[in-house]
Enzyme design. Structure first.
Site, short mmCIF file in Angstrom:
data_model
loop_
_atom_site.label_atom_id
_atom_site.label_comp_id
_atom_site.label_asym_id
_atom_site.label_seq_id
_atom_site.Cartn_x
_atom_site.Cartn_y
_atom_site.Cartn_z
N SER A 1 0.69 -1.26 0.02
CA SER A 1 0.00 -0.14 0.02
C SER A 1 0.67 1.19 -0.21
CB SER A 1 -0.96 -0.13 1.35
OG SER A 1 -1.67 0.76 1.07
N HIS A 2 0.46 2.14 1.04
CA HIS A 2 1.13 3.44 1.16
C HIS A 2 2.77 3.24 1.76
CE1 HIS A 2 -0.70 2.11 4.60
NE2 HIS A 2 0.14 3.12 5.18
N ASP B 1 -2.34 6.55 -3.34
CA ASP B 1 -1.07 5.98 -2.84
C ASP B 1 -0.40 4.63 -3.60
OD1 ASP B 1 -3.21 3.94 -2.42
OD2 ASP B 1 -2.67 3.27 -0.48
N ASP C 1 -5.70 2.58 -3.47
CA ASP C 1 -7.03 2.68 -2.82
C ASP C 1 -6.93 3.81 -2.16
OD1 ASP C 1 -5.19 1.86 -1.20
OD2 ASP C 1 -5.94 -0.04 -0.79
N ARG C 2 -6.16 4.67 -1.91
CA ARG C 2 -6.31 5.71 -0.79
C ARG C 2 -6.48 6.97 -1.64
NH1 ARG C 2 -3.00 5.44 4.49
NH2 ARG C 2 -3.44 3.45 5.07
N ASP D 1 -1.02 1.53 -3.92
CA ASP D 1 -1.34 0.70 -4.77
C ASP D 1 -2.86 1.26 -4.98
OD1 ASP D 1 -2.66 0.78 -2.10
OD2 ASP D 1 -3.40 -1.25 -2.15
N LYS E 1 -11.48 0.10 -0.98
CA LYS E 1 -11.47 1.44 -1.11
C LYS E 1 -10.82 1.97 -2.33
CE LYS E 1 -7.48 2.12 2.04
NZ LYS E 1 -7.12 0.93 2.65
C1 G16 Z 1 -5.14 -0.66 5.23
C2 G16 Z 1 -6.53 -0.93 5.61
C3 G16 Z 1 -7.42 0.17 5.91
C4 G16 Z 1 -6.80 0.77 7.26
C5 G16 Z 1 -5.54 1.26 7.16
C6 G16 Z 1 -4.60 1.75 8.49
O1 G16 Z 1 -5.07 0.36 4.36
O2 G16 Z 1 -7.10 -1.63 4.35
O3 G16 Z 1 -8.73 -0.41 6.27
O4 G16 Z 1 -7.62 2.03 7.84
O5 G16 Z 1 -4.78 0.23 6.50
O6 G16 Z 1 -4.75 0.56 9.08
P1 G16 Z 1 -3.70 1.02 10.59
O7 G16 Z 1 -4.30 1.99 11.16
O8 G16 Z 1 -3.95 -0.51 11.37
O9 G16 Z 1 -2.33 1.06 10.04
P2 G16 Z 1 -4.13 0.30 3.13
O10 G16 Z 1 -4.18 1.45 2.38
O11 G16 Z 1 -2.71 0.27 3.97
O12 G16 Z 1 -4.15 -1.16 2.69
#
Ligand code: G16
Length: 543
Positions: free
Chosen positions: A113-114, A277, A281-282, A279, A376
């Site tokens: 992800s990010h 971000d 989704d953000r 991937d 997302k």
């Molecule tokens: C993931 C999850 C999200 C979550 C985020 C932050 O996002 O898919 O639902 O809100 O992590 O999670 P945490 O607060 O546990 O770090 P992504 O964009 O990283 O896949």
């Protein structure tokens, strides 16, 4: 081509977090590490013989190597068709869409992800189920349990699949199809939004700045914004996915997308700024002179969604994760629809979306989406904003100001303490848990604690219970502090402190956020003793 049964021994650390297994690349490069986890996924699934599997990733370092492994293992374990994005590329929402479009059994998404990418940075593997969404806890728990006892994995001895040319090849009995990663997703967006109206808005001189952060969204944004909607070339910056994201964090927040923020606050700012971000989704939404918090963005999108053709029939309900501000709650109330409060993690929205109970979902962590996929979706949020702007012909600032005047304002910020010693992070939360019962009725300055608990969720669709999802301190008047540990980090612990102050209609709605929540920041330290537990006196990141 032969199938090999390879003897292996378990790795003890393959517990999926908030969103799949995320580790440093060298961890994933250990012999058998990715293979063990992929086989643990496959061993936790039933009934996929002959079915289709979608495989793709965000293009980060190590993506291609693991895609080849996943193809060989999926074929050796009995999948009939394997759909792979060209170049190994699929944004997370596009992968979710392809799973649904092709009636696939599921998908393996390679992304952290990010989090940053590169030889010593982060990598990740996540499994998505047939509805296109992240595997629920029941499956991730089974994967972890299997990873602790695994003793062999199955893999084809086969040459690499050419990932750079569309077409079909065979690995054993399985057909591997390399497909365009963008086209189907772009078509879906065209069905949901009023592209002619957005095109007209852009044609009238409306200027957009989109930062793809050298991550996966680049090809999607270029096709949709520049080719299909007619935005000038260069509207999409950093549009080529790079294995190390150009050395940056592909995290669309005010720290890592600082250049875009500064531009949007400048005198010659474009009308609309956005970023996505690693991937895809953000999302980050910034109007001329105004940053829209993800929590506010969810509320404003929900309040205006009917202006887009895909949502003209109205919303069935809104869902938000617990730490997300309550701004969307007031919209749900006004619309007379239910509001669902779930634990952090998109996987908790899946049942509500499948059951038709929620149409739009969102999280404070820059995630917004709808029932069009089960992830997302960064570009979706950007396009819904553009559709609303095209319909209302007002600025982002004017829309936000009108929204707050109607619903009140939830001033909101998240403070992250990163790379904290794991034991210290655990101790802080355990200490808070132990004192919860004594907090209600106590005061800190002018703030009076009304309730305090450890958030638990009862899934209304399948009855699943999830406990220990974050400490909530609720104050009289609707203000709130939430403490929880991140489930997506790869080194040490990250303590997240979510701070929210509600200002009702008629109150002072135009303050700087830092001023509006200053007393709550002091209260967070008083209640949790962050400095005492961690030695940190200030957060690393404020979003
Ligand atoms: C993931 C999850 C999200 C979550 C985020 C932050 O996002 O898919 O639902 O809100 O992590 O999670 P945490 O607060 O546990 O770090 P992504 O964009 O990283 O896949």
């Amino acid at each position: 081509m032969t199938i090999r049964e390879v003897a292996t021994t378990p790795f003890p650390d393959q517990k999926p977090g908030t969103s799949g297994l995320r580790k440093k690349v060298p961890v994933f490069q250990q012999p058998g590490y990715a293979e063990n986890f992929i086989q643990s996924i496959l061993d936790s699934l039933e009934g996929f013989a002959g079915r289709a599997l979608v495989i793709g990733g965000d293009g980060r370092y190590h993506n291609r190597a693991v895609i080849q492994t996943a193809i060989r293992m999926a074929a050796a374990n009995g999948f009939g068709t394997i759909l792979v994005g060209r170049g190994g590329i699929l944004s997370t929402p596009a992968a979710s869409h392809l799973i649904r479009l092709h009636g696939a059994f599921g998908g393996i998404i390679l992304s952290a992800s990010h989090n940053p990418g590169g030889p010593t940075e982060d990598f990740g593997i996540k499994y998505n189920i047939a509805n296109g969404g992240p595997a629920p806890e029941r499956i991730t728990d089974a994967i972890f349990a299997r990873s602790k006892t695994i003793d062999r994995y199955r893999i084809f001895d086969a040459p690499d699949v050419d990932l750079d040319r569309d077409g079909e090849t065979r690995v054993g009995d399985a057909v591997v199809r390399v497909i365009d990663p963008v086209a189907d997703y772009a078509t879906l967006m065209e069905q949901l939004f009023d592209f002619p109206a957005i095109r007209e808005l852009i044609g009238s001189g409306f200027r957009i700045a989109f930062d793809a952060m050298s991550a996966v969204t680049g090809p999607y944004a270029i096709e949709i914004l520049e080719h299909r909607l007619g935005a000038p070339k260069g509207t999409v910056r950093n549009g080529t996915p790079l294995p190390d994201f150009g050395g940056h964090h592909p995290d669309p927040n005010l720290v890592h997308a600082r250049a875009l923020y500064d531009e949007m606050m400048g005198s010659d700012a474009p009308d609309f700024g956005a970023a996505s971000d690693g991937d895809g989704d953000r999302n980050l939404i910034i109007g001329k002179g105004i940053f829209v918090t993800p929590s506010d963005s969810l509320a404003m999108l929900a309040a205006n969604a009917h202006l887009a053709p895909g949502y003209a029939r109205g919303l069935a309900g809104i869902a938000r994760s617990m730490p997300t501000s309550a701004a969307a709650d007031r919209v749900a109330e006004a619309l007379g629809i239910p509001l669902f409060e779930t634990p952090t993690g998109w996987k908790f929205f899946g049942n509500l979306l499948d059951a038709g109970q929620a149409t739009i979902c969102g999280e404070e962590s820059a995630g917004t989406g709808s029932d069009h996929v089960r992830e997302k979706d960064g570009l979706w949020a950007v396009l819904l904003w553009l559709n609303i702007l095209a319909a209302r012909r007002q600025s982002v600032q004017a829309i936000a100001t009108e929204h707050w005047a109607r619903f009140g304002r939830n001033y909101y910020a998240r403070h992250d303490y990163e790379g904290v010693d794991t034991a210290a992070g655990d101790a802080l939360i355990a200490d808070l848990r132990g004192r919860l019962a004594g907090l209600p009725g106590t005061t800190i300055g002018a703030l009076r604690i009304e309730a305090a608990d450890d958030f638990a969720y009862h899934d209304p669709i399948d009855g699943t219970q999830s406990h220990g999802q974050g400490i909530r301190i609720l104050f009289e008047g609707g203000s709130r502090i939430v403490f929880r540990l991140s489930g997506t980090g790869t080194s040490g612990a990250t303590i997240r402190v979510y701070i929210e102050r509600y200002e009702p209609v008629g109150g002072n709605l135009g303050r700087a956020t830092g001023d509006a929540i200053a007393d709550l920041i002091v209260a967070a330290e008083t209640i949790a003793g962050i400095a005492r537990h961690t030695g940190r006196t200030a957060p690393d990141v404020i979003t």
